[in-house]
Write a protein that holds these residues in place. Structure first.
Motif, PDB file in Angstrom:
ATOM      1  N   ASP A 176      -8.217  -0.184  -5.245  1.00 55.37           N
ATOM      2  CA  ASP A 176      -6.969  -0.940  -5.127  1.00 55.37           C
ATOM      3  C   ASP A 176      -7.066  -1.969  -4.015  1.00 55.37           C
ATOM      4  OD1 ASP A 176      -5.004   0.634  -6.957  1.00 55.37           O
ATOM      5  OD2 ASP A 176      -5.983   2.183  -5.766  1.00 55.37           O
ATOM      6  N   LEU A 177      -7.817  -1.628  -2.970  1.00 47.45           N
ATOM      7  CA  LEU A 177      -7.978  -2.506  -1.819  1.00 47.45           C
ATOM      8  C   LEU A 177      -9.390  -2.384  -1.283  1.00 47.45           C
ATOM      9  CD1 LEU A 177      -6.864  -4.281   0.576  1.00 47.45           C
ATOM     10  CD2 LEU A 177      -6.372  -2.110   1.746  1.00 47.45           C
ATOM     11  N   LEU A 202     -13.377  -4.074  -7.277  1.00 47.25           N
ATOM     12  CA  LEU A 202     -11.929  -3.949  -7.415  1.00 47.25           C
ATOM     13  C   LEU A 202     -11.535  -3.541  -8.825  1.00 47.25           C
ATOM     14  CD1 LEU A 202     -10.918  -7.262  -5.620  1.00 47.25           C
ATOM     15  CD2 LEU A 202     -10.517  -4.957  -4.720  1.00 47.25           C
ATOM     16  N   ARG A 203     -10.464  -2.785  -8.944  1.00 45.78           N
ATOM     17  CA  ARG A 203      -9.847  -2.571 -10.245  1.00 45.78           C
ATOM     18  C   ARG A 203      -9.095  -3.837 -10.619  1.00 45.78           C
ATOM     19  NH1 ARG A 203      -4.564  -2.689  -9.934  1.00 45.78           N
ATOM     20  NH2 ARG A 203      -3.448  -1.948  -8.081  1.00 45.78           N
ATOM     21  N   GLY A 248      -6.544  -5.259  -8.224  1.00 49.55           N
ATOM     22  CA  GLY A 248      -6.906  -4.876  -6.865  1.00 49.55           C
ATOM     23  C   GLY A 248      -7.104  -6.087  -5.975  1.00 49.55           C
ATOM     24  N   ILE A 290       0.837  -1.201   0.000  1.00 50.52           N
ATOM     25  CA  ILE A 290       0.000   0.000   0.000  1.00 50.52           C
ATOM     26  C   ILE A 290       0.872   1.251   0.000  1.00 50.52           C
ATOM     27  CG2 ILE A 290      -0.205  -0.007   2.522  1.00 50.52           C
ATOM     28  CD1 ILE A 290      -3.059   1.107   2.126  1.00 50.52           C
ATOM     29  N   TRP A 323      -3.421   5.198  -3.374  1.00 52.94           N
ATOM     30  CA  TRP A 323      -4.347   4.064  -3.440  1.00 52.94           C
ATOM     31  C   TRP A 323      -5.762   4.514  -3.101  1.00 52.94           C
ATOM     32  CZ3 TRP A 323      -3.114  -1.555  -1.705  1.00 52.94           C
ATOM     33  CH2 TRP A 323      -2.047  -2.048  -2.450  1.00 52.94           C
ATOM     34  N   ARG A 324      -6.720   3.827  -3.699  1.00 51.57           N
ATOM     35  CA  ARG A 324      -8.137   4.030  -3.386  1.00 51.57           C
ATOM     36  C   ARG A 324      -8.618   2.781  -2.654  1.00 51.57           C
ATOM     37  NH1 ARG A 324     -13.554   4.201  -6.158  1.00 51.57           N
ATOM     38  NH2 ARG A 324     -14.614   5.972  -5.166  1.00 51.57           N
ATOM     39  N   CYS A 325      -9.092   2.962  -1.417  1.00 58.57           N
ATOM     40  CA  CYS A 325      -9.447   1.839  -0.550  1.00 58.57           C
ATOM     41  C   CYS A 325     -10.903   1.957  -0.099  1.00 58.57           C
ATOM     42  CB  CYS A 325      -8.550   1.815   0.685  1.00 58.57           C
ATOM     43  SG  CYS A 325      -6.779   1.777   0.337  1.00 58.57           S
ATOM     44  N   GLY A 350      -4.685   9.891  -2.294  1.00 60.34           N
ATOM     45  CA  GLY A 350      -5.502   8.688  -2.276  1.00 60.34           C
ATOM     46  C   GLY A 350      -6.860   8.945  -1.660  1.00 60.34           C
ATOM     47  N   ARG A 407      -6.739 -11.554  -5.454  1.00 59.11           N
ATOM     48  CA  ARG A 407      -6.493 -10.451  -6.372  1.00 59.11           C
ATOM     49  C   ARG A 407      -7.383 -10.605  -7.623  1.00 59.11           C
ATOM     50  NH1 ARG A 407      -2.252  -7.079  -6.215  1.00 59.11           N
ATOM     51  NH2 ARG A 407      -1.168  -8.512  -4.773  1.00 59.11           N
ATOM     52  N   VAL A 416      -2.436   6.202   2.372  1.00 57.13           N
ATOM     53  CA  VAL A 416      -2.739   6.610   0.989  1.00 57.13           C
ATOM     54  C   VAL A 416      -2.469   8.092   0.766  1.00 57.13           C
ATOM     55  CG1 VAL A 416      -4.464   4.785   0.812  1.00 57.13           C
ATOM     56  CG2 VAL A 416      -5.202   7.103   1.376  1.00 57.13           C
TER      57      VAL A 416
END
Length: 271
Positions: free
Chosen positions: A113-114, A138-139, A142, A46, A50-52, A74, A269, A70
């Motif tokens: 990402d998470l 998720l991407r 991700g 991480i 990041w986008r969580c 993020g 993942r 992030v």
């Protein structure tokens, strides 16, 4: 939930956020399980930007830790049915939303990402839909990290049942498990996570398990939980007020060596 407290008493959730004991439980769960959660996330690499999505956030510890990781570039989307405990974290990198992961579409934008949920799906009756929602948000590349208890894997709260105090603690733990099951909890859910992540189309699935055997935080968590569900235990004729008072007094001695159910941490993942 943390620590994750995903639903309200209206929906049948046994450990609703509205009770004053919820804050004590969040703090104890954070002390017990944040180090393991943070280790898993750090191993993913991480970093800033990041986008969580923190699902069923409950308390603030994981949300604020993620926001620090992030950074300002993020975003952490923190959701729960009851957002009262996390409302103060909104702003900056954190967006707080009222959301039912078992019923609602994922937060607008997706592409995470998470996605992380701890002690959420074991309680959610719509857990199959919830898991699909999280996986689909998720991407590509991700990661979905799910952490859930498996009370049936290790049902005792006192592993060493050598006296009447320990026997009473285990009796009340069995009563608590009965209440959870009656509210739709899956007491063997944690062990299913690796298979369920693969069935959701995720790759590189890994999992481990952790539980403390004794800790002051275990004592705090147990006392708060018993107080939280006291009325429900008595109403269901699963325990008496005398038994509960005795157990709380036994906890206060600090000599019970209370454990928790195993926490299964599983991640996968998106291809």
């Amino acid at each position: 939930m943390a620590s994750s407290e995903p639903a309200s008493s209206v929906d049948g959730y046994l450990l609703d956020n509205a009770r004053p004991e919820a804050g004590t439980r969040f703090d104890a769960l954070s002390e017990l399980f944040d180090p393991s959660t943070f280790r898993h996330i750090e191993q993913l690499g991480i970093t800033s930007g990041w986008r969580c999505w923190e699902v069923g956030a409950g308390g603030t510890s994981v949300v604020t830790w993620l926001a620090d990781k992030v950074g300002p570039t993020g975003q952490v989307v923190a959701t729960d049915i009851d957002t009262s405990w996390i409302a103060g974290t909104a702003g900056g990198a954190v967006k707080v939303l009222r959301h039912d992961v078992g019923r609602d579409a994922p937060p607008e934008g997706g592409g995470f990402d998470l996605v992380h949920a701890r002690l959420v799906l074991v309680h959610v009756t719509g857990r199959e839909q919830a898991l699909r929602t999280m996986a689909e948000s998720l991407r590509p590349g991700g990661v979905l990290l799910l952490e859930d208890a498996d009370p049936a894997l290790q049902p005792r709260i006192c592993l060493d049942e050598y006296g009447p105090e320990q026997a009473l603690a285990n009796k009340l733990r069995n009563a608590f498990r009965s209440l959870l099951a009656s509210r739709g909890g899956d007491l063997a859910y944690g062990r299913k996570l690796p298979r369920l992540l693969r069935e959701a189309g995720l790759d590189d699935v890994r999992a481990d398990a952790y539980f403390p055997i004794t800790s002051p935080a275990c004592d705090i968590l147990e006392a708060a939980t018993v107080r939280h569900v006291r009325d429900a235990l008595v109403a269901a004729d699963l325990a008496t007020d005398t038994e509960i008072d005795t157990h709380l007094a036994n906890i206060a001695t600090g000599h019970l060596d209370l454990s928790t159910a195993p926490m299964i941490s599983a991640l996968g993942r998106r291809p």
